[in-house]
Enzyme design. Structure first.
Site, mmCIF file in Angstrom:
data_model
loop_
_atom_site.group_PDB
_atom_site.id
_atom_site.type_symbol
_atom_site.label_atom_id
_atom_site.label_comp_id
_atom_site.label_asym_id
_atom_site.label_seq_id
_atom_site.Cartn_x
_atom_site.Cartn_y
_atom_site.Cartn_z
ATOM 1 N N HIS A 98 0.810 -1.121 0.026
ATOM 2 C CA HIS A 98 0.087 -0.103 0.093
ATOM 3 C C HIS A 98 0.908 1.251 -0.058
ATOM 4 O O HIS A 98 1.952 1.163 0.726
ATOM 5 C CB HIS A 98 -0.747 0.125 1.272
ATOM 6 C CG HIS A 98 -1.674 -0.945 1.689
ATOM 7 N ND1 HIS A 98 -1.422 -2.065 2.183
ATOM 8 C CD2 HIS A 98 -3.188 -1.088 1.408
ATOM 9 C CE1 HIS A 98 -2.502 -2.999 2.356
ATOM 10 N NE2 HIS A 98 -3.483 -2.713 1.837
ATOM 11 N N ASP A 105 2.271 2.077 3.523
ATOM 12 C CA ASP A 105 3.239 1.139 4.125
ATOM 13 C C ASP A 105 4.550 1.378 3.692
ATOM 14 O O ASP A 105 5.439 1.472 4.339
ATOM 15 C CB ASP A 105 3.127 -0.191 3.665
ATOM 16 C CG ASP A 105 1.617 -0.810 3.339
ATOM 17 O OD1 ASP A 105 0.837 -0.411 4.063
ATOM 18 O OD2 ASP A 105 1.697 -1.677 2.561
HETATM 19 C C1 XLS Z 1 -7.620 -6.419 4.352
HETATM 20 C C2 XLS Z 1 -7.036 -6.884 3.131
HETATM 21 C C3 XLS Z 1 -5.728 -5.994 2.555
HETATM 22 C C4 XLS Z 1 -5.820 -6.106 0.942
HETATM 23 C C5 XLS Z 1 -4.970 -4.800 0.522
HETATM 24 O O1 XLS Z 1 -8.221 -7.391 4.821
HETATM 25 O O2 XLS Z 1 -6.604 -8.045 2.905
HETATM 26 O O3 XLS Z 1 -4.648 -6.265 3.022
HETATM 27 O O4 XLS Z 1 -5.198 -7.130 0.679
HETATM 28 O O5 XLS Z 1 -5.572 -3.583 0.866
#
Ligand code: XLS
Ligand code: NI
Ligand code: NI
Length: 435
Positions: free
Chosen positions: A100, A103
């Site tokens: 993301h 991150d």
């Molecule tokens: C959350 C999601 C997230 C997605 C990406 O539950 O799994 O991690 O994979 O935003």
């Protein structure tokens, strides 16, 4: 010894090995059905869990030990994490990763400053990718953590929040393109609602579609060719999420004319939260030619939320790999470990153990799924179960050329259909022959 992790690159030592820091089943170059295991599995590391998950829970602070991280929101700290993450990927022999925007780089006082921070980190990621050959499986924008998105991003009732979200996705797409990312994911964390008392569902869905159409247009403009993925999840954080499961996502994409550019990214724990098996969700997606990528994890049968545990269940990974092999393998997608350690496993070495487990479990799933397909008895059984439809009449029905009148005539003369067994238990025993 590596610089940040107290271990060497993890090697394949085979099933007899007792070394906890070795692969017992994942042998990257070993061929299965003419293709190496690493090409089949396309493992990816998730930046958010690996580098940014402090392992907090609603009752207590994070426990993760990250000696490399000074805890600050600085760009220097973000750049340092890139080195640590790439060392981690090297130890694991993982060739893909996902992030993301927030991150990898800090969110700063305003959008321009945040974008600048992102550019600095992306430049470093680009260098590291070139140095190591690691590829970006997908990027995404975090439209769920910041308070401005409390009511949603693309489905916020507030035009200013929608606008901010659009700008953030535009930038995250451009960063993905800059890193030659193979795909771009939308997981609608806040794209849902808590109460219909204050919600115009129709209008929110129209806005979401308009948002995604702008993303498609922008992809064309910047030359980003990879697919977009929608990642279904039924709840958490929203009470009702618009992308609740694979079928709901497919319906939405069809309704709004978005099938071309989109695929689904299916996550195990989200499937189970939706009251489905992972196998069901993957099959729904694959049947529509829309299975793009997988977030590999698992839930806990005793806990009703997204625990994001590492996959350790061989039945589960076998079922996943049956579907993946059945569709001829991944094209742009892969197996992204969207998984975190338990709060008690706070040592950096636990990251290595956790991924070894996930990779070995998928390696076994791959070999078992291949063996079941080679054996052929299962597919044979299913094929025979429908064989009455291989008749002239069956073909007529399947091609849409039959009528109720015609079938009524046949039923009136044909007597009672004979009942044949579904043999579920026999087939469960058959699967166990391979596990
Ligand atoms: C959350 C999601 C997230 C997605 C990406 O539950 O799994 O991690 O994979 O935003
Ligand atoms: Ni996910
Ligand atoms: Ni999840």
């Amino acid at each position: 010894m590596q610089k940040y992790f107290n271990c060497e690159k993890v090697q394949y030592e085979g099933p007899e090995s007792k070394n906890p820091l070795a692969f017992k089943h994942y042998n990257p170059e070993e061929l299965v059905d003419g293709k190496s295991m690493k090409e089949h599995l396309r493992f990816a590391g998730a930046y958010w869990h690996t580098m940014r998950n402090a392992l907090a829970d609603p009752f207590g602070a994070g426990t993760a030990q990250t000696p490399w991280d000074d805890g600050s929101n600085s760009i220097e700290n973000a750049l340092k994490r890139v080195d640590v993450f790439f060392e981690f990927l090297e130890i694991m022999g993982m060739e893909y990763y996902c992030w993301h925007d927030r991150d990898i780089a800090p969110e700063l006082n305003d959008l321009a400053a945040s974008n600048k921070a992102l550019d600095a980190v992306v430049a470093k990621l680009k260098e590291k990718q070139a140095e190591t050959g690691v590829k970006l499986l997908w990027g995404t924008a975090c439209l769920f953590s910041h308070p401005r998105y409390a009511h949603g991003g693309a489905t916020s009732p507030d035009l200013n929040a929608f606008t901010y979200a659009a700008a953030q996705v535009k930038k995250a797409m451009e960063c993905t393109k800059e890193l030659d990312g193979l795909g771009y994911t939308f997981w609608g964390g806040r794209e849902g609602y808590a109460s219909l008392l204050n919600t115009n569902m129709k209008r929110e869905l129209d806005h979401l579609a308009a948002f995604l159409h702008m993303a498609v247009d922008h992809a064309k403009k910047i030359g980003f060719e990879g697919p977009f993925y929608i990642e279904p999840k039924p709840r958490e954080p929203s009470t009702h999420q618009y992308d609740s499961d694979a079928a709901a996502c497919l319906n939405f994409l069809r309704e709004y004319g978005l099938m071309d550019k989109f695929r689904l990214n299916i996550e195990t724990n989200h499937a189970t939260l939706a009251g489905h098996t992972m196998e069901h969700e993957l099959t729904v997606a694959a049947n529509a030619g829309m299975l793009g990528s997988i977030d590999a994890n698992r839930g806990d049968p005793l806990i009703g939320w997204d625990t994001d545990q590492f996959p350790t269940d061989i039945y589960g990974t076998t079922q996943v790999m049956m579907v993946v092999l059945g569709m001829g393998g991944f094209k742009t997608g892969g197996l992204n470990f969207d998984a975190k350690r338990r709060r008690e496993s706070h040592d950096p070495l636990d990251l290595i153990h956790a991924h070894i487990g996930g990779m070995d479990t998928f390696a076994r799933g791959l070999k078992i799924a291949h063996a079941i397909r080679e054996d052929g008895r299962l597919a044979d059984f299913v094929q025979k179960r429908y064989s009455s439809f291989d008749s002239e009449l069956g073909k007529k029905i399947e091609s849409g050329a039959c009528s109720f009148d015609e079938l009524e005539k046949l039923a009136l003369n044909g007597g009672e259909p004979t009942l044949t067994s579904g043999r579920q238990e026999m087939l469960e025993n058959l699967i166990n022959e391979f596990i």
